[in-house]
Motif scaffolding. Structure first.
Motif, PDB file in Angstrom:
ATOM      1  N   ARG A 166       1.848   6.975  -6.603  1.00 43.47           N
ATOM      2  CA  ARG A 166       0.813   7.917  -7.036  1.00 43.47           C
ATOM      3  C   ARG A 166       1.258   9.358  -6.757  1.00 43.47           C
ATOM      4  NH1 ARG A 166      -3.778   8.195  -9.416  1.00 43.47           N
ATOM      5  NH2 ARG A 166      -4.753   6.184  -9.598  1.00 43.47           N
ATOM      6  N   GLU A 182       0.946   4.215  -2.781  1.00 42.64           N
ATOM      7  CA  GLU A 182       0.706   5.628  -2.448  1.00 42.64           C
ATOM      8  C   GLU A 182       1.895   6.500  -2.834  1.00 42.64           C
ATOM      9  OE1 GLU A 182      -0.309   5.295   1.642  1.00 42.64           O
ATOM     10  OE2 GLU A 182      -2.413   4.785   1.218  1.00 42.64           O
ATOM     11  N   THR A 204       0.850  -1.195   0.000  1.00 41.34           N
ATOM     12  CA  THR A 204       0.000   0.000   0.000  1.00 41.34           C
ATOM     13  C   THR A 204       0.888   1.248   0.000  1.00 41.34           C
ATOM     14  OG1 THR A 204      -1.510  -1.261   1.355  1.00 41.34           O
ATOM     15  CG2 THR A 204      -1.944   1.106   1.185  1.00 41.34           C
ATOM     16  N   LYS A 205       1.904   1.197   0.823  1.00 42.30           N
ATOM     17  CA  LYS A 205       2.813   2.346   0.879  1.00 42.30           C
ATOM     18  C   LYS A 205       3.457   2.592  -0.476  1.00 42.30           C
ATOM     19  CE  LYS A 205       4.758   2.485   5.469  1.00 42.30           C
ATOM     20  NZ  LYS A 205       5.890   1.939   6.169  1.00 42.30           N
TER      21      LYS A 205
END
Ligand code: HEM
Length: 361
Positions: A225, A222, A218-219
């Motif tokens: 992005r 993110e 997830t990190k």
């Protein structure tokens, strides 16, 4: 027998001059030369000869790049000459090993006699830095070492400062790549859409694997992005440049990225080799700085240098600050898988032809 009109090996290489140019200071001071000072002189002379050769190659590369158009044969020559610089640099990194056969105690036998001479005064090293595009502020900074140079050497650096460095020539070359204004294909738009598709796919994947989600993925998502959002915002990019975190012009960066992404296409292969050589040169110079700083620590610990700097601490501070093509290295952050790359339209490829210059007549 030698004939006066024939070229004679010894004379051709001016060996009378070169082989009598080792004059140990210890012999002048104590009547007898300290054994290891010969090595110290010879190795520095060898470095200076190679610096001369590197400057010779870089001068020709800069001249070629300053031409209004750069055709494949010219880029090919540039790549070949930069490749030569790379090979010399590898040797320069290795040569430090020879000096390591001298112990710190051996060095102490004659070190004092050398003050205030120092590698600080290697004008050719500074010229190399300036030719590549390391900030010329350091080279002509009055307080650091400039005042201790002979006036003719100060002038050499001041003259060089008025000539464009390799970094700025490469930047200009990248900016005039026709692909950035092509009607057949807008790279930046196509790339941006490809990135969006990729990030959306990743987001979906993360949702599907919800139970497996680990915080690292997830990190990563993110961070990717956020990175791409900043990349596509020209103002944000400009801010990074203003803060010294990026150096390459926005358009030039796009062109470099296009070359990196489409490196497998014959059209972009040579430009890719060109940019890769620049990164190699930067990394090898950093490697040399690193092996040199380790040598200095081993030889003099944290003593002040013969040139008056903080020695090890000063040299350590130059490790990162002196890189030139970091932006090219960092392009790896912006790469996307080959499968996600937009296909180049035929019309675009033929429009580019073999000339990476201003629009074709
Ligand atoms: C016993 C070996 C060596 C020692 C102890 C040594 C030490 C130092 C020190 C302390 C400095 C910082 C400036 C000062 O205050 O003097 C320096 C700078 C420098 N040295 Fe050496 N050095 C050695 C060998 C070499 C060799 C073989 C070269 C090859 C040319 C070299 C090239 C340079 C250059 C170009 C600088 C300036 C670096 C910069 O400002 O970024 N050094 N050296």
């Amino acid at each position: 027998m030698t004939n006066n009109n024939n070229v004679y090996y010894w004379d051709y290489l001016a060996l009378d001059k070169i082989l009598t140019a080792q004059m140990p200071e210890s012999a002048k001071r104590h009547g007898k030369a300290v054994h290891d000072e010969m090595l110290f002189i010879v190795i520095h002379q060898a470095y200076e000869l190679w610096f001369k050769q590197m400057l010779h190659e870089l001068d020709s590369v800069c001249d070629a790049l300053a031409a209004p158009r750069l055709y494949d044969d010219a880029i090919s020559l540039v790549v070949q000459r930069l490749g030569r610089v790379v090979e010399i640099q590898k040797l320069l990194v290795q040569q430090i090993g020879i000096l390591k056969t001298m112990t710190p105690m051996d060095f102490l036998e004659y070190r004092d006699a050398l003050t205030p001479a120092s590698g600080f005064q290697s004008v050719q090293f500074r010229m190399l830095e300036m030719r590549l595009g390391v900030s010329s502020k350091k080279a002509i900074d009055k307080t650091e070492f400039f005042n201790r140079l002979a006036p003719r050497h100060q002038q050499m650096l001041l003259d060089l400062q008025t000539r464009p460095c390799l970094f700025s020539l490469v930047e200009t070359w990248l900016k005039r790549m026709p692909l950035l204004n092509s009607q057949a294909f807008c790279f930046w738009q196509a790339y941006q859409q490809a990135v969006e598709r990729l990030l959306d796919q990743q987001a979906k994947q993360l949702q599907q694997d919800a139970d497996l989600i680990d915080s690292i993925r997830t990190k990563q998502y993110e961070s990717d992005r956020a990175h791409f959002a900043a990349l596509f915002d020209e103002n944000a990019y400009q801010q990074l440049r203003d803060n010294g975190l990026r150096r390459l012009d926005y358009q030039a960066m796009q062109a470099a990225l296009c070359i990196y992404l489409y490196r497998d296409q014959p059209l972009f292969n040579l430009p890719y080799q060109f940019l890769s050589r620049l990164v190699e040169i930067d990394q090898l110079l950093a490697q040399w700085r690193y092996v040199h700083v380790l040598l200095v620590q081993r030889m003099i610990g944290s003593k002040i240098g013969t040139g008056g700097s903080l020695g090890y601490d000063y040299l350590k501070s130059t490790l990162d600050s002196s890189k030139v093509f970091t932006d090219l290295e960092n392009l790896s952050t912006c790469l996307i898988p080959r499968s996600a790359l937009p296909v180049l339209p035929e019309a675009f490829v033929s429009q580019l032809g073999f000339c990476m210059g201003t629009a074709k007549e």
